[in-house]
Design a protein around this motif. Structure first.
Motif, PDB file in Angstrom:
ATOM      1  N   ALA A  71      -3.954  20.560   0.296  1.00  0.00           N
ATOM      2  CA  ALA A  71      -5.282  20.002   0.025  1.00  0.00           C
ATOM      3  C   ALA A  71      -5.914  19.482   1.310  1.00  0.00           C
ATOM      4  O   ALA A  71      -7.127  19.617   1.524  1.00  0.00           O
ATOM      5  CB  ALA A  71      -5.177  18.879  -1.003  1.00  0.00           C
ATOM      6  N   ALA A  72      -5.101  18.874   2.179  1.00  0.00           N
ATOM      7  CA  ALA A  72      -5.637  18.390   3.456  1.00  0.00           C
ATOM      8  C   ALA A  72      -6.157  19.542   4.306  1.00  0.00           C
ATOM      9  O   ALA A  72      -7.093  19.374   5.094  1.00  0.00           O
ATOM     10  CB  ALA A  72      -4.546  17.625   4.210  1.00  0.00           C
ATOM     11  N   HIS A 154      -1.914   5.743  -3.696  1.00  0.00           N
ATOM     12  CA  HIS A 154      -2.926   6.775  -3.917  1.00  0.00           C
ATOM     13  C   HIS A 154      -4.008   6.741  -2.843  1.00  0.00           C
ATOM     14  O   HIS A 154      -4.515   7.783  -2.423  1.00  0.00           O
ATOM     15  CB  HIS A 154      -3.555   6.606  -5.306  1.00  0.00           C
ATOM     16  CG  HIS A 154      -2.671   7.078  -6.410  1.00  0.00           C
ATOM     17  ND1 HIS A 154      -1.920   6.228  -7.178  1.00  0.00           N
ATOM     18  CD2 HIS A 154      -2.396   8.335  -6.877  1.00  0.00           C
ATOM     19  CE1 HIS A 154      -1.238   6.923  -8.071  1.00  0.00           C
ATOM     20  NE2 HIS A 154      -1.502   8.191  -7.917  1.00  0.00           N
ATOM     21  N   THR A 155      -4.359   5.539  -2.412  1.00  0.00           N
ATOM     22  CA  THR A 155      -5.362   5.417  -1.343  1.00  0.00           C
ATOM     23  C   THR A 155      -4.864   6.090  -0.069  1.00  0.00           C
ATOM     24  O   THR A 155      -5.622   6.802   0.608  1.00  0.00           O
ATOM     25  CB  THR A 155      -5.674   3.936  -1.070  1.00  0.00           C
ATOM     26  OG1 THR A 155      -6.208   3.336  -2.262  1.00  0.00           O
ATOM     27  CG2 THR A 155      -6.690   3.791   0.049  1.00  0.00           C
ATOM     28  N   ALA A 156      -3.589   5.897   0.258  1.00  0.00           N
ATOM     29  CA  ALA A 156      -3.025   6.515   1.459  1.00  0.00           C
ATOM     30  C   ALA A 156      -3.061   8.040   1.353  1.00  0.00           C
ATOM     31  O   ALA A 156      -3.370   8.739   2.341  1.00  0.00           O
ATOM     32  CB  ALA A 156      -1.585   6.036   1.653  1.00  0.00           C
ATOM     33  N   ALA A 160      -5.471  10.404   3.799  1.00  0.00           N
ATOM     34  CA  ALA A 160      -4.852  11.443   4.627  1.00  0.00           C
ATOM     35  C   ALA A 160      -5.490  12.802   4.369  1.00  0.00           C
ATOM     36  O   ALA A 160      -5.736  13.574   5.312  1.00  0.00           O
ATOM     37  CB  ALA A 160      -3.355  11.500   4.347  1.00  0.00           C
ATOM     38  N   ILE A 161      -5.790  13.098   3.108  1.00  0.00           N
ATOM     39  CA  ILE A 161      -6.454  14.369   2.786  1.00  0.00           C
ATOM     40  C   ILE A 161      -7.855  14.392   3.391  1.00  0.00           C
ATOM     41  O   ILE A 161      -8.275  15.392   3.991  1.00  0.00           O
ATOM     42  CB  ILE A 161      -6.501  14.568   1.263  1.00  0.00           C
ATOM     43  CG1 ILE A 161      -5.091  14.807   0.718  1.00  0.00           C
ATOM     44  CG2 ILE A 161      -7.428  15.739   0.896  1.00  0.00           C
ATOM     45  CD1 ILE A 161      -5.000  14.824  -0.793  1.00  0.00           C
ATOM     46  N   ALA A 169      -0.555  13.398   4.627  1.00  0.00           N
ATOM     47  CA  ALA A 169      -0.753  13.605   3.193  1.00  0.00           C
ATOM     48  C   ALA A 169       0.566  13.934   2.508  1.00  0.00           C
ATOM     49  O   ALA A 169       0.872  13.415   1.427  1.00  0.00           O
ATOM     50  CB  ALA A 169      -1.761  14.725   2.958  1.00  0.00           C
ATOM     51  N   GLU A 170       1.351  14.784   3.140  1.00  0.00           N
ATOM     52  CA  GLU A 170       2.651  15.164   2.576  1.00  0.00           C
ATOM     53  C   GLU A 170       3.573  13.952   2.478  1.00  0.00           C
ATOM     54  O   GLU A 170       4.203  13.716   1.440  1.00  0.00           O
ATOM     55  CB  GLU A 170       3.295  16.240   3.444  1.00  0.00           C
ATOM     56  CG  GLU A 170       4.648  16.698   2.945  1.00  0.00           C
ATOM     57  CD  GLU A 170       5.225  17.835   3.780  1.00  0.00           C
ATOM     58  OE1 GLU A 170       6.380  18.214   3.517  1.00  0.00           O
ATOM     59  OE2 GLU A 170       4.526  18.335   4.691  1.00  0.00           O
TER      60      GLU A 170
END
Length: 204
Positions: A71-72, A154-156, A160-161, A169-170
């Protein structure tokens, strides 16, 4: 309920469909690991144990970490904006102390990230795994302190995305689902230690 018998004629009458339709659906649910089909004995809802739930979360962590990475790399600006809006709605649910609403938002956020990844194989596998955790879906969010921690995680992931940082993100997704797994394990221990009561709910 886990281990509940699924009787074709009763299901057909309740759902107002033919027994052939019910039989087809039960076969599909059996393939998805939600129902156990036994020759000459019919079908029943499969019980997913606490240990198996932990294994499922471990596999999900690997697959969803992959989708967060993708997704990122692949999300459009519109998709990122939509993911941010979902996160904002989760924040409002948290402010309202609407934990079930927050949990529903959580599911939508994960689905949006998976869609933005454009990885069809991972998406298909994750869908099957998530379906097997239905009876556990609200348990972890009801643990004191977990909702705020969950929102930070979830914010992190979202940040990242949005930053187009696949590595971050991973890692963020792996950490999030790892914390879900450890929280689920703690709730399982607490339930085993709880004195039995005939009127107590068996699952959350």
């Amino acid at each position: 309920m886990p281990n509940e018998r699924l009787i074709e004629v009763e299901l057909a009458a309740r759902l107002q469909v033919s027994r052939a339709v019910v039989r087809t659906v039960l076969v599909r649910l059996g393939q998805d690991g939600l129902v156990v089909l036994t020759p000459n004995r019919g079908a029943h809802v499969r019980l997913v144990t606490e240990a198996e739930a932990a294994e499922i979360l471990q596999v999900r962590a690997v697959l969803e970490a992959l989708t967060a990475r993708q997704a990122a790399l692949n999300a459009t600006a519109r998709e990122i904006a939509s993911i941010r809006r979902l996160l904002d709605r989760m924040a409002r649910k948290l402010e309202q102390d609407d934990l079930l609403g927050y949990s529903d938002g959580n599911a939508k956020l994960h689905a949006a990230i998976i869609a933005a990844a454009r990885h069809e194989t991972a998406a298909r596998l994750i869908t099957g795994l998530r379906a097997q955790l239905v009876r556990f879906q609200y348990r972890t969010i009801l643990v004191p302190g977990r909702p705020s921690q969950s929102f930070e995680e979830h914010t992190a992931i979202v940040e990242a995305i949005a930053a187009r940082d696949p590595d971050a993100a991973e890692v963020a997704m792996r950490q999030h689902l790892g914390h879900v797994e450890s929280t689920l394990a703690r709730t399982a221990t607490a339930i085993r230690r709880r004195p039995a009561h005939p009127d107590s709910p068996r699952t959350i």
